[in-house]
Design a protein around this motif. Structure first.
Motif, PDB file in Angstrom:
ATOM      1  N   LEU A 251      -2.206 -12.085   4.968  1.00  0.00           N
ATOM      2  CA  LEU A 251      -2.713 -11.147   5.969  1.00  0.00           C
ATOM      3  C   LEU A 251      -1.709 -10.026   6.195  1.00  0.00           C
ATOM      4  CD1 LEU A 251      -4.130 -13.631   8.622  1.00  0.00           C
ATOM      5  CD2 LEU A 251      -5.465 -11.920   7.378  1.00  0.00           C
ATOM      6  N   THR A 252      -2.194  -8.821   6.237  1.00  0.00           N
ATOM      7  CA  THR A 252      -1.366  -7.688   6.650  1.00  0.00           C
ATOM      8  C   THR A 252      -1.904  -7.177   7.979  1.00  0.00           C
ATOM      9  OG1 THR A 252      -2.694  -6.101   5.404  1.00  0.00           O
ATOM     10  CG2 THR A 252      -0.802  -7.082   4.266  1.00  0.00           C
ATOM     11  N   GLY A 253      -1.221  -6.216   8.538  1.00  0.00           N
ATOM     12  CA  GLY A 253      -1.537  -5.804   9.898  1.00  0.00           C
ATOM     13  C   GLY A 253      -2.918  -5.230  10.101  1.00  0.00           C
ATOM     14  N   GLU A 254      -3.554  -4.766   9.024  1.00  0.00           N
ATOM     15  CA  GLU A 254      -4.822  -4.052   9.163  1.00  0.00           C
ATOM     16  C   GLU A 254      -5.998  -4.927   9.545  1.00  0.00           C
ATOM     17  OE1 GLU A 254      -7.818  -1.515   6.310  1.00  0.00           O
ATOM     18  OE2 GLU A 254      -5.717  -1.700   5.711  1.00  0.00           O
ATOM     19  N   TYR A 255      -5.895  -6.203   9.264  1.00  0.00           N
ATOM     20  CA  TYR A 255      -7.081  -7.025   9.500  1.00  0.00           C
ATOM     21  C   TYR A 255      -6.726  -8.378  10.095  1.00  0.00           C
ATOM     22  CZ  TYR A 255      -5.559  -8.297   4.786  1.00  0.00           C
ATOM     23  OH  TYR A 255      -4.810  -8.659   3.694  1.00  0.00           O
ATOM     24  N   SER A 256      -7.719  -8.972  10.748  1.00  0.00           N
ATOM     25  CA  SER A 256      -7.536 -10.262  11.412  1.00  0.00           C
ATOM     26  C   SER A 256      -8.017 -11.417  10.543  1.00  0.00           C
ATOM     27  CB  SER A 256      -8.298 -10.280  12.738  1.00  0.00           C
ATOM     28  OG  SER A 256      -9.661  -9.991  12.529  1.00  0.00           O
ATOM     29  N   ARG A 257      -8.857 -11.098   9.570  1.00  0.00           N
ATOM     30  CA  ARG A 257      -9.303 -12.073   8.581  1.00  0.00           C
ATOM     31  C   ARG A 257      -9.502 -11.334   7.278  1.00  0.00           C
ATOM     32  NH1 ARG A 257     -15.409 -13.598   7.998  1.00  0.00           N
ATOM     33  NH2 ARG A 257     -15.213 -11.549   7.035  1.00  0.00           N
ATOM     34  N   PHE A 258      -9.059 -11.942   6.204  1.00  0.00           N
ATOM     35  CA  PHE A 258      -9.293 -11.349   4.894  1.00  0.00           C
ATOM     36  C   PHE A 258      -9.705 -12.447   3.936  1.00  0.00           C
ATOM     37  CE2 PHE A 258      -7.691  -9.831   0.700  1.00  0.00           C
ATOM     38  CZ  PHE A 258      -8.650  -8.838   0.543  1.00  0.00           C
ATOM     39  N   GLY A 259     -10.898 -12.307   3.380  1.00  0.00           N
ATOM     40  CA  GLY A 259     -11.407 -13.307   2.460  1.00  0.00           C
ATOM     41  C   GLY A 259     -12.127 -12.670   1.302  1.00  0.00           C
ATOM     42  N   SER A 260     -12.834 -13.497   0.537  1.00  0.00           N
ATOM     43  CA  SER A 260     -13.536 -13.016  -0.655  1.00  0.00           C
ATOM     44  C   SER A 260     -14.550 -11.930  -0.318  1.00  0.00           C
ATOM     45  CB  SER A 260     -14.236 -14.192  -1.345  1.00  0.00           C
ATOM     46  OG  SER A 260     -13.304 -15.136  -1.801  1.00  0.00           O
ATOM     47  N   PHE A 261     -15.281 -12.115   0.775  1.00  0.00           N
ATOM     48  CA  PHE A 261     -16.238 -11.096   1.183  1.00  0.00           C
ATOM     49  C   PHE A 261     -15.526  -9.766   1.451  1.00  0.00           C
ATOM     50  CE2 PHE A 261     -18.939 -14.727   1.966  1.00  0.00           C
ATOM     51  CZ  PHE A 261     -20.230 -14.240   1.776  1.00  0.00           C
ATOM     52  N   ASP A 262     -14.414  -9.847   2.165  1.00  0.00           N
ATOM     53  CA  ASP A 262     -13.671  -8.644   2.514  1.00  0.00           C
ATOM     54  C   ASP A 262     -13.086  -7.977   1.277  1.00  0.00           C
ATOM     55  OD1 ASP A 262     -13.578  -9.195   5.625  1.00  0.00           O
ATOM     56  OD2 ASP A 262     -12.961 -11.042   4.631  1.00  0.00           O
ATOM     57  N   MET A 263     -12.621  -8.785   0.327  1.00  0.00           N
ATOM     58  CA  MET A 263     -12.066  -8.233  -0.901  1.00  0.00           C
ATOM     59  C   MET A 263     -13.117  -7.428  -1.656  1.00  0.00           C
ATOM     60  SD  MET A 263     -10.313 -10.250  -4.134  1.00  0.00           S
ATOM     61  CE  MET A 263     -11.808 -11.191  -4.468  1.00  0.00           C
ATOM     62  N   LEU A 264     -14.311  -7.974  -1.776  1.00  0.00           N
ATOM     63  CA  LEU A 264     -15.370  -7.262  -2.474  1.00  0.00           C
ATOM     64  C   LEU A 264     -15.814  -6.038  -1.676  1.00  0.00           C
ATOM     65  CD1 LEU A 264     -17.312  -6.871  -4.736  1.00  0.00           C
ATOM     66  CD2 LEU A 264     -18.763  -8.680  -3.799  1.00  0.00           C
ATOM     67  N   ALA A 265     -15.894  -6.191  -0.342  1.00  0.00           N
ATOM     68  CA  ALA A 265     -16.256  -5.038   0.485  1.00  0.00           C
ATOM     69  C   ALA A 265     -15.237  -3.916   0.319  1.00  0.00           C
ATOM     70  CB  ALA A 265     -16.349  -5.464   1.950  1.00  0.00           C
TER      71      ALA A 265
END
Length: 680
Positions: free
Chosen positions: A63-77
């Motif tokens: 996780l970096t500061g920009e987001y509160s959750r990062f997953g496969s959906f977020d990666m593709l988005a």
């Protein structure tokens, strides 16, 4: 506008929080689909399958500061966002013919990007609206002022919607829905545990700071905050909780407009509806108790307090469309406190979000023309057909369901309306004007007016089954009970959900389960109450309904027992529709996979059997890192289980998973067969 409680059942929340940074592509997966570097081979799959299947990826994507959750959906988005960036910036960098879609996309993007102008304007763009609130002299004026706010996307006290009448699914119906809470969920106002109290106190401080930024003295700002909290807390006490909101019968009260006038006498509903330009004779009051409380609040609270509340709703809504200083203060609460983020999104992502939100299908048309190959749609059509066949076969073999109910279930299954990729007819944006000479806030108000007007104009019209509730570039999928449709936008039809180069083991485990998930929403605890035509109508025998509820309770009880954080349990009743959909998706997709490959040689690849790769593909869909604050927020507000439990909570319910990985009774994840969920 807030979407009504049962409009669509998506595989992830429709409004995702936190967008991710671009990530380097992993090494090619080949026809196996699985990427070894995404696994954590040091983990024991019998102890923590989520860590085993996703741990490598989670380690390399902290996780970096920009987001509160990062997953496969977020990666593709994020990958989709990068693709859209080049398309939008190309349009924004050239001179476009006035009134064209290109002009609207380019000018809105440039307005969002122009920080120099917005910083110079400061809070001034909102002043005309605040002056209008200040000019209110009588509570009777609320009957026309509240709907004016609703026309620009602000919902003080409650919201309105137009959607299919659940009792007559071919006809649209105007309705009211509980609302008016800045924190969204009633629990934030009523619960007194340490984490909730911390959020609530931080919110109070935030409201004071925001009022001060808009020129109010500290004393005036504090007084206004107290007005806001008192009113919102009163509303929260009357609101249905998140479990009761899932009961479609409890949230439907059709009546003539005169009935609403008796129920909520302190609003003149003739004037209210005339301001919205809605000519109706009847409507649904989704929740009566909260609407009664709205009337009581208007009667009991002094006009000055109501004006404080309306000023706050305007300030809160405008915060992301004003200066950097206002945006930063808004982020300090909603980003840092509520979700645990430490960095704001880059400006270009925020600008792109505004364009995609306001002109979503126009952007989507550009996206699919460049990035969505026809072959992907063709393969998806085949996958959907195979899953329908597998679902039908499972229904026919159910030992707990009567022949009568089976027949109706099969009729509903066969009546699914399937949407893949993008709409056949694109939305007409000609009524929407984007005026670059006006402020960004004024143009965002215009965007909201366009969307709200489009919705309201359908109040007396038949339901349009061809309407899409997601844009083509969206990384998601949904089921809509009132049209009995399943929809898979182009945005999700990419790795790690769908891979044209991968074999069936991977694709059935990933996008196949997504398809099965959405199909199962038609038969989950909410969806099963709607018939094949989308009407709220009981098509079950009494005995079968009882058996279904008994089996569903096994799932809700299991999730109730899960600790998502120290002292915090999951809410199995709240997440039941989604956990049942995950379970059904796994069962149906696995059977479809076995039937589609029957008689064909299936090879081990990368040291994994086809069955193992099926379950690994499914698990990686839910790979992700998440902050503690976001875990607590989602447990209150999100009807989906957390990613970890969509793996570790679901796979132990699936008999084939035990066999694929040799899971025995000694495993901490083992559930005795007689205690596993048995529905579809």
């Amino acid at each position: 506008m807030n979407r009504k409680y049962l409009q669509v059942a998506a595989i992830i929340p429709l409004m995702m929080t936190g967008n991710a940074q671009a990530q380097p592509a992993a090494t090619p997966a080949g026809d196996a689909g699985i990427r070894i570097e995404n696994l954590d081979k040091t983990a024991d799959p019998a102890v923590d399958f989520y860590q085993y299947a996703c741990g490598g990826w989670m380690k390399t994507h902290p996780l970096t500061g920009e987001y509160s959750r990062f997953g496969s959906f977020d990666m593709l988005a994020e990958n989709n966002r990068e693709q859209l960036k080049s398309l939008i910036e190309e349009i924004a960098g050239r001179k476009n013919e006035p009134g064209t879609v290109a002009q609207k996309i380019g000018d809105l993007y440039n307005l969002a990007m122009d920080s120099t102008r917005r910083n110079a304007e400061g809070v001034a763009p909102l002043k005309p609206w605040l002056d209008r609130v200040g000019a209110i002299k009588d509570k009777r004026e609320l009957s026309t002022f509240l709907p004016e706010l609703m026309l620009i996307g602000i919902d003080p006290f409650f919201s309105v919607y137009v959607e299919a009448d659940v009792m007559d699914s071919k006809q649209n119906l105007f309705g009211t829905y509980q609302g008016g809470l800045s924190l969204g969920e009633r629990d934030y106002y009523l619960e007194n545990d340490e984490s909730t109290t911390k959020v609530r106190e931080a919110f109070k401080a935030h409201v004071v700071k925001m009022f001060e930024m808009f020129g109010y003295s500290k004393a005036d700002a504090r007084k206004r905050m107290e007005d806001v909290m008192r009113i919102e807390t009163r509303l929260a006490r009357s609101h249905f909780d998140k479990v009761k909101r899932r009961d479609p019968y409890a949230n439907y009260h059709k009546m003539p407009v005169s009935g609403l006038q008796k129920l909520v006498p302190n609003i003149d509903w003739t004037k209210f509806l005339a301001t919205l330009k809605v000519d109706i004779k009847e409507l649904s009051v989704s929740q009566e108790e909260p609407m009664k409380e709205v009337s009581k609040v208007i009667a009991a609270e002094p006009l000055s307090a109501i004006k404080s509340y309306l000023e706050w709703k305007l300030i809160d809504n405008a915060a992301s469309s004003l200066s950097d200083e206002v945006y930063a203060l808004n982020f300090d609460f909603y980003g840092r406190v509520l979700s645990g983020k430490t960095e704001m999104q880059p400006r270009w992502k925020r600008a792109q979000g505004s364009v995609s939100g306001g002109l979503g299908e126009a952007v989507g048309e550009l996206y699919v023309a460049k990035y969505f190959p026809p072959a992907a749609k063709e393969r998806m059509v085949n996958l959907v057909h195979n899953l329908q066949k597998a679902y039908a076969a499972r229904i026919e073999k159910l030992d707990w369901m009567s022949a009568e109910t089976k027949q109706r279930a099969l009729e509903k299954l066969n009546a699914f309306y399937v949407k893949i990729g993008y709409p056949d007819k694109w939305k007409d944006y000609s009524p929407l004007e984007i005026k670059p000479e006006e402020t960004y806030l004024a143009n965002m108000d215009r965007v909201s007016r366009f969307a709200v007007r489009e919705m309201l104009d359908k109040a007396t019209k038949p339901v349009d089954r061809d309407k899409w509730y997601m844009t083509p570039q969206t990384v998601n999928a949904y089921y809509n009970p009132t049209t009995n449709e399943i929809c898979f936008p182009a945005g999700i039809l990419q790795y790690p959900f769908f891979d044209m180069q991968a074999d069936d083991a991977f694709n059935y485990g990933a996008i196949g389960v997504v398809i099965g998930h959405e199909m199962t929403h038609g038969f989950d605890d909410q969806g099963r109450q709607f018939d094949k035509d989308g009407n709220l109508k009981n098509w079950w025998t009494e005995a079968d309904a009882k058996k279904f509820n008994e089996r569903a309770k096994v799932m809700s009880d299991f999730y109730d027992s899960i600790y998502v954080a120290p002292g915090v349990h999951a809410n199995g009743k709240f997440t039941l529709g989604e956990t049942l959909a995950d379970f059904g998706g796994l069962q149906i997709a696995y059977q479809a996979f076995k039937e589609a490959t029957a008689g064909q040689p299936q090879e081990d690849k990368l040291g994994f059997t086809p069955d193992q790769r099926f379950f690994l593909a499914y698990s990686f869909v839910w790979a992700g890192n998440i902050r503690d604050e976001e875990i607590l927020r989602r447990t209150k507000t999100d009807p989906h289980a957390l990613g970890k439990w969509r793996v570790n909570g679901e796979l132990p319910q699936i008999d084939a998973w035990y066999k694929a990985f040799g899971i025995t009774e000694s495993s901490p994840m083992f559930i005795p067969k007689e205690k596993r969920v048995t529905i579809w």
